[in-house]
Design a protein around this motif. Structure first.
Motif, short mmCIF file in Angstrom:
data_model
loop_
_atom_site.label_atom_id
_atom_site.label_comp_id
_atom_site.label_asym_id
_atom_site.label_seq_id
_atom_site.Cartn_x
_atom_site.Cartn_y
_atom_site.Cartn_z
N UNK A 134 60.90 9.24 39.73
CA UNK A 134 60.54 9.68 41.07
C UNK A 134 59.69 10.94 41.06
N UNK A 135 59.33 11.42 39.89
CA UNK A 135 58.53 12.64 39.77
C UNK A 135 57.05 12.28 39.83
N UNK A 136 56.37 12.70 40.89
CA UNK A 136 54.96 12.35 41.07
C UNK A 136 54.06 13.02 40.05
N UNK A 137 54.53 14.07 39.42
CA UNK A 137 53.67 14.84 38.52
C UNK A 137 53.30 14.08 37.25
N UNK A 138 54.03 12.97 36.97
CA UNK A 138 53.64 12.19 35.80
C UNK A 138 52.31 11.47 36.01
N UNK A 147 46.39 15.46 44.80
CA UNK A 147 46.69 16.81 44.34
C UNK A 147 45.41 17.48 43.86
N UNK A 148 45.11 18.63 44.44
CA UNK A 148 43.89 19.35 44.06
C UNK A 148 44.09 20.37 42.97
N UNK A 149 45.29 20.46 42.42
CA UNK A 149 45.56 21.42 41.35
C UNK A 149 46.49 22.53 41.81
N UNK A 150 47.13 23.19 40.85
CA UNK A 150 48.12 24.21 41.15
C UNK A 150 47.51 25.40 41.89
N UNK A 151 46.29 25.79 41.51
CA UNK A 151 45.66 26.94 42.17
C UNK A 151 45.40 26.65 43.65
#
Length: 583
Positions: A134-138, A147-151
């Motif tokens: 369920x983790x979208x970050x994979x 997602x445009x990035x952490x910054x």
């Protein structure tokens, strides 16, 4: 025949006939003929739009549906249906609802407020309750997370924090939010080559589309006197058009697309236009298979008949406007594949465009823009009442109060990315999608790509009788991928995002393995197979497209919308039970 004609033409005979009838009988007769004439005109318009063959097919489908619904009431059939439904429910419930004694339930307000440390810790716990899949970050997603990035996320959070309590319903209190909204609309209008246009922000693509339908309905009523509005929509257009039409009481003529090009059948569109038509719809690009309708020809038809043409660019958003600058709009093989045709306000006849800033614009979820060719048309979107005892009430869209923080976050994201950032993103994402499409076409003989998608979405179906593409989708799910199942034809799609970029080779390898698994060891038990069926038959049993796709076909037994609606209710969870969420 001549004697009847003579009687009808003789005013004396007609006058004597009317004298022998009471006013009540005359009124009943007039009402009867009015009903017959109006319904006959509606039938004629319906047959003109759908054709005799499709009209008969629709009638047969409706009749067959009623018979099947009756058959489903037979106890033995109900038992078997319920058994299959329960299996699907358990499968989906396991993926959506956390289970076990360790799962915490927060069903009532706490007696005392919790600390921020406790709240964050509890959120972290809930994030892990369904496991790592369920983790979208994979990154193994089709769309869903843009997602445009952490910054960029930090920039958006900073904007949220600054404008947390803001509400554009009160522009005198929050003038900066009103200014940012106007600037977001202006930037999008320029991106779609019409700086002199007008528009507003909405909560998402669905609201943008619903607002467009409302606008054309009210415009047609005021300008053309149309009280029974109709709109013409490609079969691949987003379901939000059905939703908006249901809300606004506009009749929808659903037009099929070419099975090869996946573009709407222009001949059928032309035939469907009548004096009640208020709107044509085209996509650039559509959600199911990522292809584009012929906006230029649709624009010519709209201009000729003085009706609206709405181009749905919610998914194309910040991709299709940059394809030309990225050098990708001409496609490949001399334009034989992936070529982008004109689609924006430069096309004559285009009167409105919807664009989701929260997709490839990387803005926070809940933001979209609806654009119009001029402010005069946009005026019909607004709701204003001066008669409320609380004073004059006016709002540009469905919502009254709106979160100014979302507007600020969207403005911040667009400023952070800039044209160069969106251009780079477009080039990378589209190149990724074309790599996948070319690989499927050239190296996976069991599959084929639907149409010639010019942007970020690739849909693939099976051309092998030994491979069920929904089995392929279920096999990909076992490998951690969250893809979208399609019907009409049966297919699976991936909407590539920046999260997909580093996983292209992994996706292709997994897809090859999944095709072999579906060919050699089909399970027949995966979610896609259960919900969308092993056989693509009776695909029009969709409750008027309200639930789309709306079939449950398993072992050649068709379970219709009432059954599917029960399954889809899994997405609307009633947590009234303290031990577990009740579906």
């Amino acid at each position: 025949m001549s004697s009847v004609k003579l009687v009808l033409q003789d005013p004396v005979i007609i006058r004597d006939f009317l004298r022998t009838r009471t006013p009540f009988e005359t009124a009943k007769t007039a009402l009867f003929f009015y009903f017959v004439i109006t319904q006959s005109l509606k039938l004629c318009r319906h047959i003109q739009a759908r054709g005799i063959t499709d009209t008969l097919r629709d009638s047969w489908t409706w009749t067959a549906r009623q018979v099947l619904l009756l058959a489903l009431k037979v106890p033995s059939v109900q038992k078997e249906v319920q058994q299959q439904l329960n299996e699907a429910r358990v499968d989906i419930e396991g993926k959506l609802v956390p289970q076990g004694a360790d799962v915490s339930r927060h069903l009532v307000l706490p007696e005392e407020g919790k600390s921020m440390v406790w709240i964050i810790a509890e959120m972290e716990k809930m994030d892990g309750e369904l496991g790592p899949h369920a983790d979208w970050k994979h990154g193994k997603l089709s769309g869903a997370v843009y997602h445009g990035g952490e910054n960029l996320s930090k920039v958006i959070v900073a904007a949220f924090e600054r404008y947390t309590v803001s509400n554009p319903l009160h522009p005198d209190v929050f003038p900066a939010v009103r200014k940012m909204e106007a600037e977001i609309v202006s930037m999008c209008l320029r991106m779609y080559n019409h700086p002199d246009g007008a528009g507003t922000m909405t909560s998402g693509g669905t609201e943008s589309i619903v607002m467009a339908i409302k606008t054309y309905r009210d415009w047609a009523r005021e300008v053309k006197g149309i009280t029974e509005p109709e709109m013409i929509v490609p079969a691949t257009a987003h379901a939000a058009f059905d939703k908006g039409a249901a809300y606004m009481k506009v009749k929808v003529h659903l037009i099929p697309v070419d099975p090869v090009t996946r573009k709407v059948n222009i001949k059928r569109v032309r035939r469907a236009i009548n004096r009640n038509t208020i709107l044509l719809v085209g996509s650039a690009v559509n959600f199911p298979d990522g292809n584009q309708d012929d906006i230029v020809v649709l624009g010519e038809l709209a201009a000729k008949h003085n009706i609206g043409l709405h181009v749905d660019c919610c998914l194309g958003s910040f991709i299709v406007p940059f394809l030309e600058k990225a050098g990708l709009s001409d496609g490949e093989d001399g334009g034989a594949r992936y070529k982008l045709s004109p689609f924006d306000f430069r096309v004559r006849g285009v009167t409105s465009i919807s664009c989701d800033t929260h997709k490839y614009g990387f803005a926070p979820k809940g933001s979209s823009v609806i654009m119009y060719r001029d402010a005069a048309l946009r005026r019909h979107q607004y709701y204003v009442t001066p008669y409320w005892t609380g004073g004059v009430y006016a709002s540009p869209s469905l919502s009254g109060s709106r979160p100014g923080a979302l507007i600020a976050g969207t403005w911040a994201a667009m400023q952070y990315m800039g044209s160069d950032g969106y251009l780079k993103s477009c080039r990378e994402i589209v190149s990724c999608a074309r790599t996948i499409a070319n690989t499927i076409t050239n190296t996976i003989p069991e599959l084929y790509v639907l149409g010639s998608p010019p942007a970020s979405v690739v849909a693939f179906g099976s051309k092998s009788p030994d491979v069920d593409v929904h089995e392929v989708g279920d096999a990909m799910s076992k490998r951690g991928w969250h893809l979208n199942a399609l019907t009409g034809p049966a297919a699976v799609h991936i909407a590539c995002t920046r999260l997909t970029l580093p996983l292209v080779d992994t996706f292709i390898a997994d897809l090859r393995d999944s095709v072999q698994a579906a060919k050699l060891t089909p399970s027949g038990k995966g979610t896609m197979v259960r919900l969308y069926g092993m056989f693509q038959i009776l695909i029009n049993f969709k409750c008027g497209r309200v639930l789309r796709p709306g079939n449950y076909v398993h072992n050649s037994r068709v379970l219709l919308c009432p059954i599917i609606s029960s399954v889809l209710c899994l997405f609307f969870i009633d947590c009234s039970n303290h031990d577990r969420c009740v579906i």
